[in-house]
Write a protein that holds these residues in place. Structure first.
Motif, PDB file in Angstrom:
ATOM      1  N   ALA A  25       6.952   3.562  11.166  1.00 50.22           N
ATOM      2  CA  ALA A  25       7.962   3.347  10.040  1.00 50.22           C
ATOM      3  C   ALA A  25       7.301   3.820   8.685  1.00 50.22           C
ATOM      4  N   VAL A  26       6.106   3.586   8.208  1.00 49.45           N
ATOM      5  CA  VAL A  26       5.507   3.741   7.039  1.00 49.45           C
ATOM      6  C   VAL A  26       5.625   5.531   6.849  1.00 49.45           C
ATOM      7  N   ILE A  27       5.469   6.206   7.921  1.00 52.76           N
ATOM      8  CA  ILE A  27       5.595   7.588   7.747  1.00 52.76           C
ATOM      9  C   ILE A  27       7.128   8.167   7.506  1.00 52.76           C
ATOM     10  N   LEU A  28       7.998   7.286   8.131  1.00 50.76           N
ATOM     11  CA  LEU A  28       9.517   7.878   7.590  1.00 50.76           C
ATOM     12  C   LEU A  28       9.726   7.178   6.092  1.00 50.76           C
ATOM     13  N   VAL A  29       9.077   6.180   5.675  1.00 50.79           N
ATOM     14  CA  VAL A  29       9.459   5.690   4.187  1.00 50.79           C
ATOM     15  C   VAL A  29       9.004   6.846   3.205  1.00 50.79           C
ATOM     16  N   LEU A  30       7.557   7.303   3.744  1.00 48.76           N
ATOM     17  CA  LEU A  30       6.801   8.277   3.023  1.00 48.76           C
ATOM     18  C   LEU A  30       7.736   9.572   2.814  1.00 48.76           C
ATOM     19  N   ASN A  31       8.290   9.796   4.049  1.00 50.76           N
ATOM     20  CA  ASN A  31       9.031  11.200   4.125  1.00 50.76           C
ATOM     21  C   ASN A  31      10.225  10.960   3.123  1.00 50.76           C
ATOM     22  N   CYS A  32      10.936   9.674   3.180  1.00 49.67           N
ATOM     23  CA  CYS A  32      12.003   9.624   2.337  1.00 49.67           C
ATOM     24  C   CYS A  32      11.664   9.754   0.769  1.00 49.67           C
ATOM     25  N   VAL A  33      10.372   9.247   0.419  1.00 49.10           N
ATOM     26  CA  VAL A  33       9.778   9.306  -1.026  1.00 49.10           C
ATOM     27  C   VAL A  33       9.894  10.766  -0.946  1.00 49.10           C
ATOM     28  N   ARG A  34       8.927  11.496  -0.371  1.00 46.40           N
ATOM     29  CA  ARG A  34       8.672  12.897  -0.473  1.00 46.40           C
ATOM     30  C   ARG A  34       9.966  13.543  -0.570  1.00 46.40           C
ATOM     31  N   SER A  35      10.934  13.533   0.142  1.00 43.85           N
ATOM     32  CA  SER A  35      12.298  14.108  -0.096  1.00 43.85           C
ATOM     33  C   SER A  35      13.043  14.153  -1.369  1.00 43.85           C
ATOM     34  N   HIS A  36      12.838  12.638  -1.690  1.00 47.91           N
ATOM     35  CA  HIS A  36      13.436  12.287  -3.122  1.00 47.91           C
ATOM     36  C   HIS A  36      12.747  13.226  -4.168  1.00 47.91           C
ATOM     37  N   CYS A  37      11.499  13.033  -4.202  1.00 46.89           N
ATOM     38  CA  CYS A  37      10.605  13.706  -5.298  1.00 46.89           C
ATOM     39  C   CYS A  37      10.924  15.326  -5.191  1.00 46.89           C
ATOM     40  N   PHE A  87       5.515  10.226  16.431  1.00 50.72           N
ATOM     41  CA  PHE A  87       4.621   9.672  15.440  1.00 50.72           C
ATOM     42  C   PHE A  87       3.135   9.071  15.975  1.00 50.72           C
ATOM     43  N   LEU A  88       2.516  10.239  16.495  1.00 51.70           N
ATOM     44  CA  LEU A  88       0.871  10.151  16.742  1.00 51.70           C
ATOM     45  C   LEU A  88       0.715   8.963  17.593  1.00 51.70           C
ATOM     46  N   GLY A  89       1.570   8.766  18.747  1.00 52.81           N
ATOM     47  CA  GLY A  89       1.303   7.931  19.802  1.00 52.81           C
ATOM     48  C   GLY A  89      -0.133   8.252  20.528  1.00 52.81           C
ATOM     49  N   ASP A  90      -0.643   9.394  20.645  1.00 55.26           N
ATOM     50  CA  ASP A  90      -1.553   9.881  21.396  1.00 55.26           C
ATOM     51  C   ASP A  90      -2.833   9.377  20.849  1.00 55.26           C
ATOM     52  N   TYR A  91      -2.688   8.946  19.349  1.00 52.87           N
ATOM     53  CA  TYR A  91      -4.063   8.566  18.601  1.00 52.87           C
ATOM     54  C   TYR A  91      -4.110   7.042  18.994  1.00 52.87           C
ATOM     55  N   PHE A  92      -3.047   6.384  19.261  1.00 57.09           N
ATOM     56  CA  PHE A  92      -2.927   5.039  19.682  1.00 57.09           C
ATOM     57  C   PHE A  92      -3.450   4.703  21.527  1.00 57.09           C
ATOM     58  N   PRO A  94      -1.096  -1.485  20.953  1.00 54.99           N
ATOM     59  CA  PRO A  94      -0.974  -0.086  20.361  1.00 54.99           C
ATOM     60  C   PRO A  94       0.350   0.525  20.029  1.00 54.99           C
ATOM     61  N   ARG A  95       1.476   0.021  21.018  1.00 55.02           N
ATOM     62  CA  ARG A  95       2.854   0.423  20.660  1.00 55.02           C
ATOM     63  C   ARG A  95       3.289  -0.068  19.352  1.00 55.02           C
ATOM     64  N   ALA A  96       2.910  -1.334  19.028  1.00 51.79           N
ATOM     65  CA  ALA A  96       3.433  -2.066  17.790  1.00 51.79           C
ATOM     66  C   ALA A  96       2.913  -1.465  16.427  1.00 51.79           C
ATOM     67  N   ALA A  97       1.708  -1.157  16.571  1.00 54.32           N
ATOM     68  CA  ALA A  97       0.668  -0.372  15.646  1.00 54.32           C
ATOM     69  C   ALA A  97       1.416   0.966  15.425  1.00 54.32           C
ATOM     70  N   CYS A  98       1.705   2.133  16.640  1.00 50.74           N
ATOM     71  CA  CYS A  98       2.398   3.011  16.495  1.00 50.74           C
ATOM     72  C   CYS A  98       3.672   2.934  15.688  1.00 50.74           C
ATOM     73  N   PRO A 147       0.583  14.366   5.111  1.00 48.82           N
ATOM     74  CA  PRO A 147       0.054  14.574   6.261  1.00 48.82           C
ATOM     75  C   PRO A 147      -1.500  14.221   6.033  1.00 48.82           C
ATOM     76  N   PHE A 148      -2.036  14.113   4.968  1.00 52.21           N
ATOM     77  CA  PHE A 148      -3.423  13.750   4.527  1.00 52.21           C
ATOM     78  C   PHE A 148      -3.677  12.193   5.079  1.00 52.21           C
ATOM     79  N   PHE A 149      -2.397  11.443   4.644  1.00 52.74           N
ATOM     80  CA  PHE A 149      -2.444   9.902   5.104  1.00 52.74           C
ATOM     81  C   PHE A 149      -2.398   9.632   6.329  1.00 52.74           C
ATOM     82  N   TRP A 150      -1.208  10.330   6.910  1.00 50.91           N
ATOM     83  CA  TRP A 150      -1.026  10.073   8.483  1.00 50.91           C
ATOM     84  C   TRP A 150      -2.210  10.450   9.202  1.00 50.91           C
ATOM     85  N   ASN A 151      -2.746  11.562   9.144  1.00 49.24           N
ATOM     86  CA  ASN A 151      -3.937  12.061   9.842  1.00 49.24           C
ATOM     87  C   ASN A 151      -5.217  11.045   9.572  1.00 49.24           C
TER      88      ASN A 151
END
Length: 162
Positions: free
Chosen positions: A64-76, A123-128, A55-59, A32-36
């Protein structure tokens, strides 16, 4: 004076010096620190939108990065749970099936939240600058405030019990 008996008892069940535990705690705190930080940076600078061309492509890339980080977090988290001591009295079918039920309810809240919000809403579209036309009040938002967070918490609690 402070009674530390409860903490002493807790540390009998949680090995906080275990490398897997430390990595899991760090990954849980980092995500959450990273994505915020990235989302707020994007909101102020629009740098990701410029890099990705929209903005849509960036979001979608941040999602996708958040999903990968969540997979890493779940594995850990899973590896940390495997290496921790078990409560003997809780190692039974009742606890397993309770954990399974709690995880199922959590999954229901997470998936229904995602379906109600869509990818950019989740995935934080409002920030975009990608805003929803109106506030979502359908299920699960009609039942809980922050159902995605409560659902994720329930999933990890259930997983811990299992």
């Amino acid at each position: 004076q402070v009674d530390v008996a409860a903490m002493v008892q807790l540390f009998g069940y949680v090995d906080v010096t275990d490398t897997g535990f430390i990595v899991a705690v760090l990954s849980i705190a980092f995500n959450p620190f990273f994505w915020n930080v990235v989302a707020r940076w994007e909101h102020k600078t629009r740098a990701l939108s410029q890099i990705f061309g929209s903005p849509r492509a960036a979001c979608y890339c941040l999602g996708a990065v958040i999903l990968v980080l969540n997979c890493v977090r779940s594995h850990c988290f899973t590896e940390a749970m495997r290496s921790q001591p078990k409560l003997e009295g809780w190692d039974c079918h009742w606890t397993y099936y309770s954990g399974l039920a709690i995880s199922a309810v959590g999954t229901l809240f997470v998936i229904s939240s995602f379906l109600a919000l869509g990818f950019t809403g989740t995935f934080l579209g409002d920030y975009f600058g990608i805003l929803m036309e109106e506030k979502v009040t359908s299920f699960p938002f009609s039942v809980l405030d922050n159902p995605m967070y409560w659902g994720s918490t329930a999933i990890y609690l259930g997983w811990s019990l299992m």
